[in-house]
Motif scaffolding. Structure first.
Motif, PDB file in Angstrom:
ATOM      1  N   ILE A 103       0.825  -1.204  -0.171  1.00  0.00           N
ATOM      2  CA  ILE A 103      -0.200  -0.103   0.078  1.00  0.00           C
ATOM      3  C   ILE A 103       0.892   1.437  -0.087  1.00  0.00           C
ATOM      4  CG2 ILE A 103      -2.084  -0.911   0.990  1.00  0.00           C
ATOM      5  CD1 ILE A 103      -1.019   0.291   3.602  1.00  0.00           C
ATOM      6  N   ASP A 104       1.996   0.915   0.567  1.00  0.00           N
ATOM      7  CA  ASP A 104       2.715   2.405   0.543  1.00  0.00           C
ATOM      8  C   ASP A 104       3.691   2.669  -0.646  1.00  0.00           C
ATOM      9  OD1 ASP A 104       4.581   0.292   1.175  1.00  0.00           O
ATOM     10  OD2 ASP A 104       5.153   1.121   3.068  1.00  0.00           O
ATOM     11  N   ARG A 154      -2.209  -2.023  -6.261  1.00  0.00           N
ATOM     12  CA  ARG A 154      -1.718  -2.402  -4.814  1.00  0.00           C
ATOM     13  C   ARG A 154      -2.608  -3.487  -4.335  1.00  0.00           C
ATOM     14  NH1 ARG A 154      -2.177   3.113  -5.145  1.00  0.00           N
ATOM     15  NH2 ARG A 154      -0.228   4.307  -4.888  1.00  0.00           N
ATOM     16  N   ASN A 155      -1.997  -4.286  -3.434  1.00  0.00           N
ATOM     17  CA  ASN A 155      -2.530  -5.310  -2.530  1.00  0.00           C
ATOM     18  C   ASN A 155      -3.899  -4.834  -1.784  1.00  0.00           C
ATOM     19  OD1 ASN A 155      -3.078  -7.567  -1.380  1.00  0.00           O
ATOM     20  ND2 ASN A 155      -0.991  -7.779  -0.535  1.00  0.00           N
ATOM     21  N   SER A 156      -5.014  -4.761  -2.414  1.00  0.00           N
ATOM     22  CA  SER A 156      -6.054  -4.510  -1.452  1.00  0.00           C
ATOM     23  C   SER A 156      -6.616  -5.630  -0.870  1.00  0.00           C
ATOM     24  CB  SER A 156      -7.055  -3.691  -2.308  1.00  0.00           C
ATOM     25  OG  SER A 156      -7.510  -4.448  -3.378  1.00  0.00           O
ATOM     26  N   TYR A 164      -5.515  -7.240   2.616  1.00  0.00           N
ATOM     27  CA  TYR A 164      -5.913  -6.191   3.701  1.00  0.00           C
ATOM     28  C   TYR A 164      -7.249  -6.305   3.964  1.00  0.00           C
ATOM     29  CZ  TYR A 164      -1.201  -4.702   3.559  1.00  0.00           C
ATOM     30  OH  TYR A 164       0.242  -4.888   3.561  1.00  0.00           O
ATOM     31  N   MET A 165      -8.151  -6.448   2.735  1.00  0.00           N
ATOM     32  CA  MET A 165      -9.458  -6.476   2.995  1.00  0.00           C
ATOM     33  C   MET A 165      -9.860  -7.654   3.883  1.00  0.00           C
ATOM     34  SD  MET A 165     -12.420  -6.583  -0.046  1.00  0.00           S
ATOM     35  CE  MET A 165     -11.749  -8.173  -0.492  1.00  0.00           C
ATOM     36  N   SER A 213      -9.325  -7.464   7.401  1.00  0.00           N
ATOM     37  CA  SER A 213     -10.375  -6.583   8.025  1.00  0.00           C
ATOM     38  C   SER A 213     -11.631  -7.421   8.310  1.00  0.00           C
ATOM     39  CB  SER A 213     -10.625  -5.307   7.036  1.00  0.00           C
ATOM     40  OG  SER A 213     -11.592  -4.387   7.736  1.00  0.00           O
ATOM     41  N   GLN A 214     -12.122  -8.210   7.243  1.00  0.00           N
ATOM     42  CA  GLN A 214     -12.978  -9.115   7.324  1.00  0.00           C
ATOM     43  C   GLN A 214     -12.895 -10.116   8.491  1.00  0.00           C
ATOM     44  OE1 GLN A 214     -13.030  -9.955   3.152  1.00  0.00           O
ATOM     45  NE2 GLN A 214     -15.247  -9.940   3.372  1.00  0.00           N
ATOM     46  N   GLU A 222     -10.945  -9.842  11.027  1.00  0.00           N
ATOM     47  CA  GLU A 222     -11.095  -9.117  12.346  1.00  0.00           C
ATOM     48  C   GLU A 222     -12.800  -8.769  12.870  1.00  0.00           C
ATOM     49  OE1 GLU A 222      -8.128  -6.022  13.098  1.00  0.00           O
ATOM     50  OE2 GLU A 222      -9.791  -4.755  14.195  1.00  0.00           O
ATOM     51  N   ARG A 223     -13.350  -8.576  11.674  1.00  0.00           N
ATOM     52  CA  ARG A 223     -14.772  -8.143  12.082  1.00  0.00           C
ATOM     53  C   ARG A 223     -15.674  -9.528  12.386  1.00  0.00           C
ATOM     54  NH1 ARG A 223     -18.601  -5.526   7.418  1.00  0.00           N
ATOM     55  NH2 ARG A 223     -18.223  -7.378   6.141  1.00  0.00           N
ATOM     56  N   PHE A 267     -14.215 -11.038  -1.690  1.00  0.00           N
ATOM     57  CA  PHE A 267     -14.855 -10.282  -0.370  1.00  0.00           C
ATOM     58  C   PHE A 267     -16.304 -11.631  -0.238  1.00  0.00           C
ATOM     59  CE2 PHE A 267     -18.735  -7.853   1.053  1.00  0.00           C
ATOM     60  CZ  PHE A 267     -18.094  -7.389   2.134  1.00  0.00           C
TER      61      PHE A 267
END
Lengths: 422, 422
Positions: free
Chosen positions: B201-202, B211-213, B216-217, B220-221, B223-224, B315
């Protein structure tokens, strides 16, 4: 001793008075990796086109569409495959007439090519160590090419300030290289319990005493609402030391919550402390059940929430009054709990001269919201709170409500940390 | 190169095959102070009666009801006030005939007394330095006394194992002195990205790269959903090193997710790696859009989720397949996303030979659930994910659906970390 007479105001009027004192939140920059559950303090703007290059949506072959002008069934056009690229590999060859590049999904279209055809629609063969394909149909310029910027244009605003950061938002932040994210700073909320009857959670029960559940419940409510809590312990029922403690605490926090001590009992010191703090009392009696003694004041530029010592009243007081203040500081554009209509699943015959907020939970049946009682609605029963996901709001009434009646509910578990409904 | 032909199975069949491999979670004991958002690994049992002593619901006076037997309007009975107690103070005097104790809300009823009357319904006076009250009506034994155990009996099960710990549950844990709480341990989910096209991402964009999304998505899933993620970086498109990395990673996690590399493209290595791992492939083609290439396998006693490299497919694959496995490990009795009926707010004319999961969000209007499209439904458009709170599930159809049609939705923001609907 005289019992003080307080004149109740409506919930709406209480909220109106409170809203004059809502305050703007500040922002801070945090690493992308720890921004889950925060709220954006700036919109997400596309830092580049998406895609940032013309790319292929399929595994297939890229070539010049004009070369297929004469193609039809039975009349195949032959292309030599001159390069082979996967996603992430940059094509090096400029495609010439009747040349093709073998290309993978997501890969960049080579220069010269203006269309892509899928593997399945081409015939492959090799001859003398060289690779060829044939195509028996015409292609159009741009066919099967995802053009630069066709999904998102650089500079466009994609997601608004105040949005809760969830997995989908994170995907977007990653895509646009937001290695650092500007988020709303968590307001710091101080919590003070009052009452000599309180034992801490690890203490054994004693005659006449109960464990302190309110302060911890409020800390949890603050956390759920997206704030930072700071628990300062329990105040003794003693005026001077309580005043000193509240005064020093107020300097360290953005908002101060106390539980208990707001009633008109002989040991309820909060009103006197407010007076000593020269606080402006916004209200100290609201026409609601539970929580009619909920008191809100303003001192030293900060809001003080004097919530009831009764668990349910305390819970309701936080959700009705403190939570919207925190949401505003968190830049959430929807500061109030989602209000919805629901069908009542069981009779609730109680009448009330005041608005009543009944602990309840909601279900969806065939797309229709239903609301169920979470348990005995005695304001001093703590156990039903553990099943509460909504508050049913009943206006003052002399008749009660029946199964099947349409009622209003406040949904507590949505739109606080998550944007389920909008 | 031959294109492998895979036979798609239905989503239901895919879930059936997967559910044979769901695994039981373990528990751990954590401090009460950090248990928010976890799930109970044991029920909450009342460790004492509530209340644990007879107490007063009001500020008032406690006395013997039998002393009021002769009371009526105009015929007042006089009691001497012999003690004055607040909540947390234990009464010391045993009430004798025609004696009363001044008592605050929540305080313990003195011995001898069997009723409480509110301040407002008594007349107070002093005489010769002693305090008295008069009562002009009869009282019943037990009147205005909250009896020991009348709210909760010691030993009763109040909240079930698997419940999400929210503020109401925390209040209950505090009340019963659960200074430590047995909760479901978070399953550890490893995440590996695949593809040489991925930038972190940086990093600045380069031709042909994105970018690798996804990784990280997914973190986050996870964690949720209540799990713990461990991100192991991106695999290069190289078989041996990728195999080694997956094999070693698998030893460190409960579940392993990869994104990308599951298609039939020339650089899609996951199928080969699964073979080398001697994994049993449960399915590698599902009749769904997006995410038809979603692949699930089982190796070394662990589940491997091969999610698509396409952001939306990735997703959806997580929510449909990985999330229920995590919920089961977390002891959540409701492992699947809440499914509800909703009215479609706009036309969706697309047809599909497969089930389609459309990125969408829901609103409540007059208590009725409505579903709206979150954005362009191109499976490669990432921006709409940031507005997605539900997936509209459309069965395979040749006609599409229209505004006002009733459709099924999976609610993604509820019942994961919050029990909004049940």
């Amino acid at each position: 001793m005289m019992v003080e007479i307080r004149t109740p105001i409506s919930v709406d009027e209480a909220i109106n008075r409170l809203m004059k004192y809502k305050f703007e939140g500040t922002s801070e920059t945090v690493s992308f990796h720890v921004c889950d559950g925060r709220r954006l303090a700036e919109p997400i703007v596309a830092t580049s086109h998406v895609p940032s290059f013309d790319k292929s949506p399929y595994d297939g072959f890229a070539f010049r569409s004009e070369d297929t002008a004469a193609a039809k069934e039975g009349k195949a056009i032959t292309f030599e495959v001159v390069e082979h690229i996967g996603a992430g590999t940059v094509p090096e060859k400029h495609i010439q007439p009747f040349q093709a590049t073998r290309i993978m999904t997501g890969a960049q279209i080579p220069e010269g090519a203006d269309c892509v055809e899928m593997f399945e629609k081409c015939e492959e063969f090799t001859n003398d160590g060289r690779s060829f394909i044939t195509v028996e149909h015409q292609m159009k310029s741009g066919q099967n090419i995802i053009a630069t910027g066709s999904e998102v244009k650089e500079g466009s605003v994609l997601i608004e300030k105040g949005t809760f950061i969830d997995p989908g938002v994170k995907a977007l932040l990653a895509t646009f290289g937001y290695a650092e994210v500007k988020v709303a700073k968590k307001p710091v909320v101080g919590v003070l319990a009052t009452g000599t009857e309180l034992l801490d959670i690890d203490e054994p029960l004693e005659p006449g005493k109960i464990r302190n559940s309110n302060a911890y419940m409020i800390c949890s409510q603050i956390e759920r609402a997206g704030g930072d809590y700071q628990y300062y312990g329990a105040l003794p029922d003693e005026l001077d030391s309580s005043y000193d403690k509240m005064k020093s605490t107020l300097e360290e926090v953005d908002v101060l919550i106390t539980t208990g001590g707001v009633s008109v009992g002989d040991f309820d010191l909060i009103p006197e402390i407010y007076e000593k703090l020269e606080a402006e009392v916004l209200f100290n009696k609201v026409a609601q059940r539970p929580g009619s003694v909920t008191t809100v004041a303003h001192a030293k530029g900060k809001l003080l929430f004097g919530l009831s010592g009764n668990p349910s009243a305390c819970f309701v007081g936080f959700e009705l009054y403190t939570r919207p203040i925190l949401q505003h500081a968190l830049m959430n554009p929807n500061i109030f709990a989602v209000r919805a209509k629901a069908l009542l699943a069981e009779d609730f015959p109680k009448t009330n001269p005041f608005s009543r907020f009944v602990r309840s939970y909601v279900t969806l049946e065939n797309g229709q919201l239903h609301v169920h009682l979470a348990g005995m609605d005695k304001s001093n029963v703590v156990s039903s709170l553990a099943r509460t996901t909504s508050l049913m709001e009943l206006p003052a009434s002399e008749t009660g409500v029946k199964q099947g009646d349409e009622v209003e509910v406040l949904l507590l578990h949505v739109n606080e940390r998550q944007n389920t409904f909008r």
